[in-house]
Design an enzyme around this catalytic site. Sequence first.
Site, PDB file in Angstrom:
ATOM      1  N   SER A  13       0.814  -1.230   0.000  1.00  0.00           N
ATOM      2  CA  SER A  13       0.000   0.000   0.000  1.00  0.00           C
ATOM      3  C   SER A  13       0.841   1.271   0.000  1.00  0.00           C
ATOM      4  CB  SER A  13      -0.946   0.061   1.212  1.00  0.00           C
ATOM      5  OG  SER A  13      -1.726  -1.082   1.275  1.00  0.00           O
ATOM      6  N   LYS A  16       2.791   2.154  -5.033  1.00  0.00           N
ATOM      7  CA  LYS A  16       3.698   1.683  -6.088  1.00  0.00           C
ATOM      8  C   LYS A  16       3.008   1.713  -7.446  1.00  0.00           C
ATOM      9  CE  LYS A  16       4.582  -2.641  -5.362  1.00  0.00           C
ATOM     10  NZ  LYS A  16       4.041  -3.769  -6.124  1.00  0.00           N
ATOM     11  N   LEU A  18       0.515   3.558  -8.285  1.00  0.00           N
ATOM     12  CA  LEU A  18       0.296   4.962  -8.635  1.00  0.00           C
ATOM     13  C   LEU A  18       1.586   5.560  -9.204  1.00  0.00           C
ATOM     14  CD1 LEU A  18      -1.642   7.309  -8.531  1.00  0.00           C
ATOM     15  CD2 LEU A  18      -0.879   7.762  -6.196  1.00  0.00           C
ATOM     16  N   THR A 191      14.630   0.841   3.938  1.00  0.00           N
ATOM     17  CA  THR A 191      14.910   0.913   2.496  1.00  0.00           C
ATOM     18  C   THR A 191      16.258   0.269   2.183  1.00  0.00           C
ATOM     19  OG1 THR A 191      13.604   2.909   2.281  1.00  0.00           O
ATOM     20  CG2 THR A 191      15.229   2.501   0.553  1.00  0.00           C
ATOM     21  N   CYS A 381     -24.817  -1.833 -12.234  1.00  0.00           N
ATOM     22  CA  CYS A 381     -24.827  -3.291 -12.127  1.00  0.00           C
ATOM     23  C   CYS A 381     -25.793  -3.738 -11.032  1.00  0.00           C
ATOM     24  CB  CYS A 381     -23.420  -3.831 -11.950  1.00  0.00           C
ATOM     25  SG  CYS A 381     -23.300  -5.507 -12.576  1.00  0.00           S
ATOM     26  N   GLU A 405     -30.869 -14.237  -7.288  1.00  0.00           N
ATOM     27  CA  GLU A 405     -29.581 -14.342  -6.594  1.00  0.00           C
ATOM     28  C   GLU A 405     -29.805 -14.335  -5.075  1.00  0.00           C
ATOM     29  OE1 GLU A 405     -26.754 -11.193  -7.524  1.00  0.00           O
ATOM     30  OE2 GLU A 405     -25.203 -12.067  -6.240  1.00  0.00           O
ATOM     31  N   HIS A 507     -20.670  -1.476 -16.358  1.00  0.00           N
ATOM     32  CA  HIS A 507     -19.799  -0.724 -15.440  1.00  0.00           C
ATOM     33  C   HIS A 507     -19.145   0.455 -16.150  1.00  0.00           C
ATOM     34  CE1 HIS A 507     -19.874  -3.455 -11.963  1.00  0.00           C
ATOM     35  NE2 HIS A 507     -20.070  -4.395 -12.878  1.00  0.00           N
ATOM     36  N   GLU A 509     -17.840   2.921 -14.930  1.00  0.00           N
ATOM     37  CA  GLU A 509     -16.689   3.457 -14.189  1.00  0.00           C
ATOM     38  C   GLU A 509     -15.347   2.954 -14.728  1.00  0.00           C
ATOM     39  OE1 GLU A 509     -18.795   1.170 -13.090  1.00  0.00           O
ATOM     40  OE2 GLU A 509     -17.914  -0.204 -11.629  1.00  0.00           O
TER      41      GLU A 509
HETATM   42  N1  GLN Z   1     -24.478  -9.898  -8.386  1.00  0.00           N
HETATM   43  C1  GLN Z   1     -25.041  -9.323  -9.580  1.00  0.00           C
HETATM   44  C2  GLN Z   1     -24.874 -10.242 -10.772  1.00  0.00           C
HETATM   45  O1  GLN Z   1     -24.054 -11.135 -10.734  1.00  0.00           O
HETATM   46  C3  GLN Z   1     -24.413  -7.969  -9.861  1.00  0.00           C
HETATM   47  C4  GLN Z   1     -22.995  -8.044 -10.260  1.00  0.00           C
HETATM   48  C5  GLN Z   1     -22.266  -6.745 -10.158  1.00  0.00           C
HETATM   49  O2  GLN Z   1     -22.776  -5.800  -9.576  1.00  0.00           O
HETATM   50  N2  GLN Z   1     -21.048  -6.687 -10.693  1.00  0.00           N
HETATM   51  O3  GLN Z   1     -25.527 -10.053 -11.774  1.00  0.00           O
END
Ligand code: GLN
Length: 533
Positions: A13, A16, A18, A191, A381, A405, A507, A509
Amino acid sequence: MKYIFVTGGVVSSLGKGLAAAALGTLLERRGLKVLMQKFDPYLNVDPGTMSPFQHGEVYVLDDGAETDLDLGHYERFTSGRLSQLNNLTSGQVYENVIKKERKGDYLGATVQVIPHVTDEIKQRIYNVTNQTDADIIITEIGGTTGDIEGLPFLEALRQFKDEVGHENVAFMHATLIPYIKAAEELKTKPTQQSVAKLREIGIAPDVIICRAEHPIDNEIKRKLSMFCNIRPEAVVPFVDIKGTIYEAPLKLHEEKLDTIICERLGLATNEPDLLEWRNIVDRIVNPTHTVKIGVVGKYIDLQDAYKSIYESLTHAGAANDTKVDVVRIDSGDIEAEGAGKYLEGISAILIPGGFGDRGIEGKIDAARHARENNVPYFGICLGMQIATIEFARHACELELAHSTEFDPSTPHPVICLLEEQKEVTNMGASMRLGTWETRLSEESRSAKLYGATTINERHRHRYEFNQNYRSQFEKAGLRLVGTSPDGTLGEIVEIPDHPFFIAVQFHPEFQSKPTAAHPLFKGFVAAALENRS
Ligand code: GLN
């Protein structure tokens, strides 16, 4: 091809990854084509099956590789798009070696760490070299020097340097210079010892990156230079950054890291053009507005569990001249004490991805709060699945609606297993992964934000929106506005009659960059700003 290998000493942590990513930025902005990758000594084939408690976020690449979160830094700090070749683990190395042994590729030989495992590691570097048009490959080695499992990697690199020539390989070692409060002193001994350990293996660092809480003076540089046998200017301070991690390239440039590396590798380039980068840092550090955005998850205490989400909010904040104050809210707390207490004064709510049923009801309460109170909502997601379940229960009178799920016998499985998942028995790398195309309806808010009706985003899920409920939802005001090209998979839901309610199965992000904020995050932060009380 030129190679830089980044190792770490003393503690983990350290930043490295970065530092490696920041070096990537500097070299790229000197006009070099940079490829970044990570070698992780643990025995998992990939981090896909590890809990965020173990490993932070799992970062997904275009090709569906589930990788270490440092690859996220690499993609955000450089323009490269990485592939599964760029995250090697001991698990993959041993898997390959054992497969070859069974096939008979080593017939007659005793299969050993040296040379078979080390050859396999070197072969990966050669494969990557052959498939890229980069000028330079930066490879970070996970873990800390002295770890038993890291030894084959370091031995492979030692051999590799001899094979491709000393002039083509530089080693950068990141360490900690601890500050002892009672003595009011920075200490170099850890070091020194960590460099001694590396030299025992046959690797002499060319640069030492010294992470410290306090400025490092010339005396410390001189001492480290002497004990570690490197030039004093190659002792590069990396002092804690207060503003934003995106300052790291600028700080390391001030310490001349890129010049030292280019000199060492004989790379003739101009000074880096850092104008755009400086502007971004300035926008992040000196914004006009501030907005509070609640992220409701179950790994909220972990710095790294939602890394890319937090970074995307920073990028989108900068694009809106706004500081995003992320309020991390544990969905378990909402479950115990109700949404009101925790969401009061929050201008927008984001629910990120996740697995497992802990905290699910708290997330559903948070989504309900957002929908009923016109608070901007962004679901990612699992956050999309939550929004769907909430809507089914409270806007469509399907009280027992759930995802299979979390409740396999729900009478209203509004989220259910993807058809292709029904036969899956192995948990590793078996989700719907990587970049897939999504078609958007023209009039949707998402299409307006993207400025497009065909988009490509990265995925990681097993469950999907159950389209049997689609018309019931649409009548009640939740629209499915994005699907896979053949229309079978639900990708985006929106509530048109709400200031901002977008929930996506993918996703976003993983594609946001400081230089190019993701359009959905950008729109979300803009909506949050409008909703400030
Ligand atoms: N658990 C959910 C699925 O498998 C959402 C997965 C997630 O948020 N990456 O579809």
